[in-house]
Design an enzyme around this catalytic site. Structure first.
Site, PDB file in Angstrom:
ATOM      1  N   CYS A  88       0.835  -1.199   0.000  1.00  0.00           N
ATOM      2  CA  CYS A  88       0.000   0.000   0.000  1.00  0.00           C
ATOM      3  C   CYS A  88       0.874   1.255   0.000  1.00  0.00           C
ATOM      4  CB  CYS A  88      -0.979  -0.036   1.174  1.00  0.00           C
ATOM      5  SG  CYS A  88      -2.387   1.095   0.966  1.00  0.00           S
ATOM      6  N   HIS A 181      -3.225  -5.105   1.431  1.00  0.00           N
ATOM      7  CA  HIS A 181      -2.651  -5.372   2.758  1.00  0.00           C
ATOM      8  C   HIS A 181      -2.677  -6.875   3.066  1.00  0.00           C
ATOM      9  CE1 HIS A 181      -2.409  -1.221   4.446  1.00  0.00           C
ATOM     10  NE2 HIS A 181      -3.347  -0.978   3.532  1.00  0.00           N
ATOM     11  N   GLU A 183      -1.009  -8.453   5.199  1.00  0.00           N
ATOM     12  CA  GLU A 183      -0.801  -8.689   6.629  1.00  0.00           C
ATOM     13  C   GLU A 183      -2.104  -8.700   7.420  1.00  0.00           C
ATOM     14  OE1 GLU A 183      -0.930  -4.219   6.260  1.00  0.00           O
ATOM     15  OE2 GLU A 183      -0.245  -5.918   5.045  1.00  0.00           O
TER      16      GLU A 183
END
Length: 205
Positions: A88, A181, A183
């Site tokens: 990002c 994202h 994660e």
């Protein structure tokens, strides 16, 4: 030799921790069995096998990179052949061309990025993606105020697109950029792939 939970050699991975979603990357990598360092000083880069530049506020991170003397050390790390991944805001900072970024980032990938292209936080969405190099089912990706990779220039190449052809991930040797994202999911496959993309170091005669 010991291995991580997914069979990879345990590595020491840094997550740039000036601002943004560094904690989520750290927790994902620790679950995978790797040693993680939160990086706040340029000298900490020396002991790393790989580096993640997380999501967050790209203008704030760019300002902190400059004020903390990180720009050239990060460029040198990218040139070292060790894996570097921008997610990002991190993708924005790796891009050589960015719209409306009021100061330079790291500028090491041959990609053109448009900030906040998918809208505001309320426009966040998820999508199932087919990512080059990932086996198994599609990767469920989370997009939050995500940038758009408008163009890629050799040696960079697109490795993932949305159904309409929008580029959301690109790779250039040991450098990886994703608009989303990873994660924020329980799926570690993209982190596993990232740790395998190291390339021979660039040696200056």
């Amino acid at each position: 030799m010991t291995t991580s939970s997914n069979g990879q050699r345990p590595m020491t991975v840094g997550v740039l921790a000036l601002q943004g979603d560094f904690r989520e990357h750290r927790e994902m990598l620790e679950r995978m069995g790797h040693t993680v360092r939160e990086i706040r000083k340029p000298a900490q880069l020396d002991a790393l096998d790989a580096l993640i530049i997380p999501g967050g506020e790209s203008t704030t991170i760019a300002r902190l990179i400059l004020s903390n003397g990180f720009q050239q050390p990060l460029r040198d790390f990218c040139a070292s052949g060790r894996p570097v991944w921008g997610t990002c805001a991190g993708a924005i900072l790796l891009a050589g061309q960015v719209d409306n970024l009021d100061r330079p980032g790291i500028e090491t990938m041959n990609i053109q990025v448009r900030r906040n292209a998918f809208g505001r936080q309320v426009d966040s969405f998820e999508a199932d993606l087919n990512v080059e190099g990932l086996s198994g089912p599609p990767f469920r990706a989370v997009f939050i105020r995500a940038p758009l990779i408008e163009r890629v220039f050799p040696p960079a190449r697109a490795i993932c697109v949305l159904e309409d052809g929008t580029i959301v991930a690109a790779r250039q040797g040991n450098l990886l950029a994703t608009s989303f994202h990873p994660e924020l999911t329980g799926d570690s496959r993209l982190h596993e792939l990232f740790l395998t993309i190291g390339a021979p170091a660039v040696v200056t005669p």
